[in-house]
Design an enzyme around this catalytic site. Structure first.
Site, mmCIF file in Angstrom:
data_model
loop_
_atom_site.group_PDB
_atom_site.id
_atom_site.type_symbol
_atom_site.label_atom_id
_atom_site.label_comp_id
_atom_site.label_asym_id
_atom_site.label_seq_id
_atom_site.Cartn_x
_atom_site.Cartn_y
_atom_site.Cartn_z
ATOM 1 N N ARG A 224 -51.455 65.553 18.403
ATOM 2 C CA ARG A 224 -50.385 66.415 17.885
ATOM 3 C C ARG A 224 -49.169 66.413 18.794
ATOM 4 O O ARG A 224 -48.398 67.353 18.816
ATOM 5 C CB ARG A 224 -50.892 67.848 17.754
ATOM 6 N N CYS B 169 -63.038 48.453 21.583
ATOM 7 C CA CYS B 169 -64.099 49.442 21.814
ATOM 8 C C CYS B 169 -64.809 49.252 23.153
ATOM 9 O O CYS B 169 -65.569 50.127 23.570
ATOM 10 C CB CYS B 169 -65.113 49.400 20.675
#
Length: 161
Positions: free
Chosen positions: A20, A83
């Protein structure tokens, strides 16, 4: 020269949060690195080399993060291995100690991701997964779901078969 034993002597983590724009990667990296140094009971000047892992950032995010802690004169290796980024950074840090390049190293990782599913960032060049995508499309098909989950899921199915 025989490999030396290697030990993890300190660990630090930040809280996982949704993307955010509340925090940026230098802040998250500084917090994790500071906590690891405090946990280890050492100061930053003991660290002789660092491997810094992240996928979504420019090429010198590791330097940007560690310079603010005073780590200006050490090798900082930036790691991007999808990953396996975190384990690769840890591997490189361990290897430097194991084979005598350094006595004390740091493996650091952080990520500031965008909201939503991951996607390709560079549309003007060959995607490194182009052969994987083509083969998966031919053998298993591709659905509208998250692509990474399809790759790993299909790899597991293929392994079981």
């Amino acid at each position: 020269m025989a490999p030396q034993k290697v030990y993890v002597i300190g660990v630090g983590m930040t809280k996982f949060i949704k993307p955010r724009d509340l925090r940026d990667y230098p802040d998250m990296g500084r917090e994790a690195a500071t906590k690891a140094l405090l946990d280890a009971g050492i100061s930053y000047d003991k660290v002789q080399q660092a491997a810094v892992g992240y996928c979504y950032g420019d090429s010198t995010c590791g330097q940007r993060t560690l310079y603010q802690l005073g780590m200006h004169q050490i090798p900082i290796i930036n790691v991007n291995n999808n990953c396996s980024t975190g384990s690769t950074a840890l591997y490189l840090a361990r290897q430097a100690v194991e084979y005598g390049s350094a006595d004390c190293t740091m493996a650091l990782g952080f990520e500031k991701m965008e909201a939503g599913s991951l996607g390709s960032k560079f549309e003007d060049r060959t995607n490194p997964l182009d052969k994987t995508i083509s083969m998966m499309s031919e053998t298993r098909g591709i659905s509208a779901g998250p692509f990474a989950a399809q790759i790993f899921g299909n790899a597991g199915i293929e392994y079981m078969e």
